[in-house]
Design an enzyme around this catalytic site. Sequence first.
Site, PDB file in Angstrom:
ATOM      1  N   GLU A  68       0.681  -1.159   0.429  1.00 57.09           N
ATOM      2  CA  GLU A  68      -0.287  -0.145   0.216  1.00 57.09           C
ATOM      3  C   GLU A  68       0.716   1.187   0.501  1.00 57.09           C
ATOM      4  O   GLU A  68       0.109   2.189  -0.743  1.00 57.09           O
ATOM      5  CB  GLU A  68      -0.878   0.053   1.257  1.00 57.09           C
ATOM      6  N   ASP A  69       1.767   1.105   0.914  1.00 58.68           N
ATOM      7  CA  ASP A  69       2.234   2.298   0.751  1.00 58.68           C
ATOM      8  C   ASP A  69       4.152   3.060   0.014  1.00 58.68           C
ATOM      9  O   ASP A  69       4.713   3.949   0.551  1.00 58.68           O
ATOM     10  CB  ASP A  69       2.298   2.860   2.421  1.00 58.68           C
TER      11      ASP A  69
END
Length: 477
Positions: free
Chosen positions: A81-82
């Site tokens: 996700e990051d």
Amino acid sequence: MKTQRRAFFKYVAKHLPDASLSDIVRIERAYDFAKKAHDTQTRANGDPYFEGHCVPVAMHVLDLGMDSTLVCAALLHDTIEDTAITYTDIYEGFGAEIALLVEGVSKLGKLKYHGNERHVESLRKFFVSVAQDVRVVILKLADRWHNLETMNYLPAEKQKRIALESIMIHAPLASRLGMGKLVTTINDLAFPYAYPAEYERTRKLMESKLKKAEGTIKKMYRGMLVTMSVSLGYTPQIDKRVKGTYSLYKKLERKHWNDDGVFDLVAFRVITTSVADCYSALGAVHNHWRPVPGRVKDYIAVPKPNGYQSLHTAIFSGDGPIVEVQFRTAEMHEFNEYGVASHHSYKNYQLQRGVHKETFAWIEQLREFQNADISPNDYLKRLRTDFFQDRIFVFTPKGDVIDLPFGATILDFAYAVHTQIGEHANGGKINGKYMALKSTLHSEDIVEIESNHKAIRVISGSKCVSLQPLRDVFGAI
Ligand code: MN
């Protein structure tokens, strides 16, 4: 608040004393890999992202009694996700199982509760169906637990949204997984942000009640130790438990803030070595303190739907409040606190016992497994959620989740949102494209209904035969 490498691996060793060398090496690899991926990232409070969040989440996963595979997934849980890391990178470095867990938790990150209570149950179900594997839900719960612990740096609006979402979605899921301790933790962390005024009122009431009862409770605890030792022939573990603030609040609300009916503000938990001892300990307590009539609940003989087992009674303490006493074996206690997926519980206990006799509907397939001769590892792997394959979950444009049977159409969607919307629908869009009302939907479609408020659908049987202008039905307005 950040945790250093050494402290973390000490924690791992303490919680996974049976871990093999290769398990530990794999955790070390996941640690170094994720640390490097999050390298330059910081949290709202200025801490490095990896030590400030990913490591504490992995520790919570250990707190929940999970194994080394889930610890690796927790360390890696925000990489897809990051950071620039992809599913394939994790697949190549750590294999399919960990890659799927991380991918699953990334998907769950996109789901948001927008305050529409009508769709809460669908959102919970969708959460589970996206998760595929119940361990993804557990990982998400550990993530949420840590987020709630570190909310003070977030803007107030975000705090409130996250807190409400946790109470509506995450805590109930933990409850269905039988993770009693986590339910209380999540609710009590979220409560002050979700409903500040109600929290203050509950906290004050609780404090004053506890203060008044303090002396009596201490005296009872000593008396209970003596009574139990004499009747059982050994001194059982007795825990004193104070009811969670949020759960007290819910009870007070049900009773219109009449606190006379709250019998379980303080409870003693007696942990015995056998089921028979639970019943004899109950007898000894009733012999010594006057029981409140009608308050004995036998969840040993009839477990709660999520598998909770315990024997409850309430006794008059004399000059103080009524006190609840709970009796359970050590195995029941583990299960009640950590739930269905914890390695404390499933190995020795829950596979052999009929604790899922009336298990919650959407983990009903567990039943098939409880008598099956399978290893604990296989058991966890099979604890999947593909019994959702006959359901689809689609979104409204606002992001609410609607739960529909497989094969459902735009028109079915419209009726599921609201009968009125079904009746007035004259067209719809799937993912932004105009489609016929009879078009079939697929999971994760975003569906928008075009309604004609001047027309009403005429239903014959279950089939829609025509759309007629309203005045034809009701006459000219
Ligand atoms: Mn996270």
